[in-house]
Structures are given as structure tokens and as C-alpha cells.
Design a protein around this motif. Structure first.
Motif, mmCIF file in Angstrom:
data_model
loop_
_atom_site.group_PDB
_atom_site.id
_atom_site.type_symbol
_atom_site.label_atom_id
_atom_site.label_comp_id
_atom_site.label_asym_id
_atom_site.label_seq_id
_atom_site.Cartn_x
_atom_site.Cartn_y
_atom_site.Cartn_z
ATOM 1 N N ARG A 113 38.166 -13.028 30.458
ATOM 2 C CA ARG A 113 38.976 -14.220 30.213
ATOM 3 C C ARG A 113 39.988 -14.404 31.353
ATOM 4 N NH1 ARG A 113 40.711 -16.716 25.393
ATOM 5 N NH2 ARG A 113 39.827 -14.994 24.193
ATOM 6 N N GLU A 114 40.604 -13.296 31.769
ATOM 7 C CA GLU A 114 41.570 -13.352 32.871
ATOM 8 C C GLU A 114 40.912 -13.857 34.147
ATOM 9 O OE1 GLU A 114 43.811 -10.236 35.861
ATOM 10 O OE2 GLU A 114 43.263 -9.540 33.853
ATOM 11 N N GLY A 115 39.693 -13.385 34.430
ATOM 12 C CA GLY A 115 38.989 -13.830 35.633
ATOM 13 C C GLY A 115 38.659 -15.309 35.592
ATOM 14 N N TYR A 116 38.234 -15.798 34.428
ATOM 15 C CA TYR A 116 37.962 -17.230 34.263
ATOM 16 C C TYR A 116 39.235 -18.038 34.474
ATOM 17 C CZ TYR A 116 37.274 -21.666 31.795
ATOM 18 O OH TYR A 116 37.245 -23.005 31.455
ATOM 19 N N SER A 117 40.328 -17.613 33.835
ATOM 20 C CA SER A 117 41.596 -18.345 33.941
ATOM 21 C C SER A 117 42.091 -18.384 35.377
ATOM 22 C CB SER A 117 42.646 -17.687 33.035
ATOM 23 O OG SER A 117 42.246 -17.724 31.676
ATOM 24 N N ARG A 118 41.954 -17.272 36.068
ATOM 25 C CA ARG A 118 42.372 -17.215 37.469
ATOM 26 C C ARG A 118 41.578 -18.211 38.312
ATOM 27 N NH1 ARG A 118 40.781 -11.878 40.298
ATOM 28 N NH2 ARG A 118 41.877 -11.003 38.478
ATOM 29 N N ALA A 119 40.263 -18.288 38.060
ATOM 30 C CA ALA A 119 39.400 -19.160 38.856
ATOM 31 C C ALA A 119 39.694 -20.634 38.607
ATOM 32 C CB ALA A 119 37.935 -18.855 38.556
ATOM 33 N N ILE A 120 39.873 -21.026 37.350
ATOM 34 C CA ILE A 120 40.099 -22.458 37.105
ATOM 35 C C ILE A 120 41.468 -22.893 37.628
ATOM 36 C CG2 ILE A 120 38.496 -22.566 35.164
ATOM 37 C CD1 ILE A 120 40.983 -22.603 33.321
ATOM 38 N N ARG A 121 42.440 -21.988 37.628
ATOM 39 C CA ARG A 121 43.726 -22.322 38.262
ATOM 40 C C ARG A 121 43.535 -22.505 39.762
ATOM 41 N NH1 ARG A 121 45.729 -18.189 34.851
ATOM 42 N NH2 ARG A 121 45.862 -16.767 36.658
ATOM 43 N N GLU A 122 42.754 -21.613 40.349
ATOM 44 C CA GLU A 122 42.510 -21.657 41.790
ATOM 45 C C GLU A 122 41.827 -22.958 42.201
ATOM 46 O OE1 GLU A 122 39.725 -19.208 45.014
ATOM 47 O OE2 GLU A 122 40.279 -18.274 43.098
ATOM 48 N N PHE A 123 40.893 -23.428 41.375
ATOM 49 C CA PHE A 123 40.129 -24.627 41.726
ATOM 50 C C PHE A 123 40.690 -25.901 41.103
ATOM 51 C CE2 PHE A 123 36.773 -21.183 41.845
ATOM 52 C CZ PHE A 123 36.753 -21.104 43.233
ATOM 53 N N GLY A 124 41.772 -25.768 40.349
ATOM 54 C CA GLY A 124 42.378 -26.945 39.740
ATOM 55 C C GLY A 124 41.526 -27.576 38.656
ATOM 56 N N LEU A 125 40.864 -26.766 37.845
ATOM 57 C CA LEU A 125 39.960 -27.247 36.802
ATOM 58 C C LEU A 125 40.616 -27.143 35.430
ATOM 59 C CD1 LEU A 125 36.678 -25.488 37.999
ATOM 60 C CD2 LEU A 125 37.491 -27.782 38.576
ATOM 61 N N PRO A 126 40.159 -27.925 34.463
ATOM 62 C CA PRO A 126 40.709 -27.829 33.104
ATOM 63 C C PRO A 126 40.243 -26.550 32.406
ATOM 64 C CG PRO A 126 38.868 -29.357 33.137
ATOM 65 C CD PRO A 126 39.131 -28.992 34.573
ATOM 66 N N ASP A 127 41.071 -26.028 31.519
ATOM 67 C CA ASP A 127 40.716 -24.852 30.721
ATOM 68 C C ASP A 127 40.047 -25.337 29.437
ATOM 69 O OD1 ASP A 127 40.517 -22.593 29.145
ATOM 70 O OD2 ASP A 127 42.483 -21.812 29.677
ATOM 71 N N ILE A 128 38.748 -25.130 29.348
ATOM 72 C CA ILE A 128 37.984 -25.518 28.158
ATOM 73 C C ILE A 128 37.350 -24.248 27.616
ATOM 74 C CG2 ILE A 128 36.160 -26.993 27.244
ATOM 75 C CD1 ILE A 128 36.517 -28.744 29.765
ATOM 76 N N SER A 129 37.963 -23.656 26.621
ATOM 77 C CA SER A 129 37.547 -22.324 26.181
ATOM 78 C C SER A 129 37.382 -22.252 24.669
ATOM 79 C CB SER A 129 38.590 -21.272 26.595
ATOM 80 O OG SER A 129 38.770 -21.246 27.987
#
Length: 333
Positions: A198-214
Motif C-alpha cells: 500500500r505504501e509503495g502504491y501511495s508513493r507512486a501515485i503521489r509521484e505521478f500526480g494520480l488520484p488515490d482509488i483504493s
């Protein structure tokens, strides 16, 4: 009346140390200071303590056992690719010797009684899966050789994987292939591997400016199906799904197919574990590789060679295996 023979607990009480420390001295395992080790040996001699030959059978080298403790539903143990791979890794490492594998699959309530029951009978060591940190710590306090299959309580030796890095690589791959609405199905809270992914996903979407859809559930096929249905209802525009385990991902793929979404033309899918079901899925599923057999073998080897000490750890890299389920989106082809 004849006096009962002294137990390991009697030695620990007289020496003022834990039962695990006494076990380490008896088994000549690391993790005990030289002065303490000598003191415990004097107490053992003074009490006339002798390890139970049936429980340990250490002198002859026969009867040694790796105890595998799994907190889960026994029905799931029999069908989960992960547990099968762990078992295979242990048995591969034990092949050709006299040691055996003994499996305990229990719910959390049943697991609470195991540390006390097993402490005096453990020979080679105990491998823990899904055991809560407090209980893992108790196992470590009572048994000389304990290793968890993921990070656990402070001081408990563990075999780990770069879970966060693997999850980040999965999202980065999906982003590189043109996906911009990347959902995630995470495993249950309290599971160290699920939390790291989950941490890795959250880090990546912040990096790419994507919405968090979980969405969060258990690492089960049925949870993957149910949660994907929910995501499609609330976010019909998702074009990719990162799933925290392959078994869960098969449910997600079925839900997408039932909803008329083509994989990967409409929605790309990436799982985690790179188990055999990833290669057998239709289409073959991209997945973050976890060398489960090698990890279980490494844990077993450390116990057999008595290499474990508090804070011991061994962390494996995670790498993405790209297959058909996450091919580039149509606008990039």
C-alpha cells in the motif's frame, strides 16, 4: 514421593533468564552473552536438567523438526499458492536430511496457546506466517529459533521482500504504458506485506500526480471480485488495477470480464507474487515477482545452521514480470 525431573522452565527461573535463552544455550545458538551462557550451564548442571530426548532427539540428529505456524483458515492453506510455495521451499532445503516439517494451521485464538505448548519441544526452529506481532514476540521469547516470513515485532528475525519498491514499480509500469486512472486493491490492515505494498502504491501515485482509488480486503479471490465490482460502480473510468496479490487479482480479472471490460485494452491488471496462476491467467498476468520458495529455504537454512539471533533479517529484491495483462493502452499503440 519421587521428585519430578527439572524442566526447561525450572532452569530459566533459577537462572533468572527466559526459556528462549535456556534453549539457545542448550542448542548452542547465538543470541546469549558469554557470561549468561556460562551461568545457565552451571544452573543446568546443578539441577541435573536433561532435554527430553523424544522432544528433541538432538544427540542422534534424528527427529529434528521445523515447525511451520500459519494463522489462517485451514481451507485457505490447502488452496493458496503462497502456502504451497512456502512448504515447497522448506522441503527443498530439508531434502536429503533427517529433519521433518510439522505444520500448524490455526486461527488467532488457537495460536495463542502454541508458544507455551511448543517451547520445550522445538528442535530446529519455528517459521511464522500471519502471526500477529505480539504473538510472534512471545514465540521469540520462548523458543530459541524463530523467524517470521515478513517483518514482525522488534527483535524477531524475519525474511522479507522489498514490497514497497515492487508496488511502486508496478504503478510506474502502468503509468509508462499510458494509464492515468490506476486503482489498487490492497490486503488487510495489520498484514506487514499488504501495508508495505500500500505504501509503495501511495508513493507512486503521489509521484505521478494520480488520484488515490483504493479498496481494502483480504488476499482472497472472492474479495478481488467483490472489490473490483465496487470500484467499477464508483469509478467507471479506471484504466488499470494494481492488486496486492495474484489470487486476489484473479478475482479482479473475472469481475472486469463479467463487466465487459477487455484486458488490457480497457483496463490493465498487475498482480503481486508472480505465482503459477499469473502465468496461467487469461490473458497471462503481469505480476511483481516474489521468490517465495527461496525465501522459505533461506529461513529454513538459517534455522538448521543455527544462525538466527535477535534482529537477524534477510530481505529479497522484488522485480516486475511484465505479461499480456498490462500491455500498452490503445492510444499508445
Amino acid at each position: 514421593m519421587a521428585q519430578s525431573r527439572p524442566t526447561l522452565a525450572d532452569v530459566a527461573r533459577r537462572a533468572g533468564v527466559s526459556k528462549a535463552a535456556v534453549s539457545r544455550v542448550i542448542n548452542d545458538a547465538p543470541g546469549v552473552a558469554p557470561q549468561t551462557r556460562e551461568h545457565v550451564r552451571h544452573v543446568i548442571e546443578a539441577l541435573g536438567f536433561r532435554p527430553d530426548p523424544v522432544a528433541r532427539a538432538l544427540a542422534s540428529g534424528h527427529g529434528e523438526v521445523i515447525e511451520l505456524v500459519v494463522v489462517d483458515d485451514p481451507a485457505i492453506f490447502g488452496t493458496s499458492p503462497y502456502y504451497g510455495r512456502v512448504t515447497a521451499g522448506i522441503l527443498q532445503e530439508l531434502a536429503g536430511g533427517h529433519a521433518q516439517l510439522r505444520v500448524h494451521v490455526v486461527d488467532e485464538a488457537g495460536a495463542r496457546a502454541l508458544p507455551a505448548r511448543m517451547a520445550d519441544a522445538v528442535t530446529l526452529g519455528v517459521l511464522l506466517i500471519n502471526v500477529p506481532p505480539a504473538l510472534a514476540s512471545e514465540f521469540h521469547d520462548r523458543c530459541a529459533q524463530v523467524v517470521a516470513m515478513s517483518p514482525s515485532a522488534p527483535g524477531v528475525p524475519y525474511i522479507g521482500l522489498e514490497n514497497a519498491e515492487g508496488a511502486r514499480a508496478a504503478v510506474a509500469h502502468l503509468h509508462e504504458t499510458g494509464r492515468r486512472t490506476i486503482a489498487a486493491l490492497h490486503g488487510q490492515a495489520g498484514n506487514a506485506c499488504a501495508e508495505a505494498r500500500r505504501e509503495g502504491y501511495s508513493r507512486a501515485i503521489r509521484e505521478f500526480g494520480l488520484p488515490d482509488i483504493s479498496a481494502t480486503g483480504k488476499f482472497r479471490r472472492e474479495d478481488g471480485y467483490r472489490l473490483t465490482q465496487q470500484l467499477l460502480a464508483t469509478h467507471p473510468d479506471i484504466d488499470a488495477v494494481f492488486v496486492g496479490c495474484d489470487l486476489m487479482a484473479t478475482g479482479a480479472m473475472q469481475a472486469l470480464a463479467d463487466a465487459g471490460r477487455r484486458i488490457p485494452a480497457d483496463v490493465a491488471v498487475v498482480g503481486f507474487d508472480d505465482s503459477v496462476i499469473a502465468e496461467c491467467a487469461t490473458p497471462p498476468m503481469s505480476s511483481v515477482h516474489q521468490p517465495v520458495e527461496a525465501m522459505a529455504a533461506a529461513a529454513t537454512r538459517a534455522m538448521v545452521r543455527r544462525q538466527l539471533a535477535p534482529h537477524w533479517r534477510c530481505v529479497f529484491p522484488a522485480d516486475l514480470r511484465v505479461r499480456q495483462s498490462s500491455a500498452a493502452s490503445s492510444q499508445d499503440r
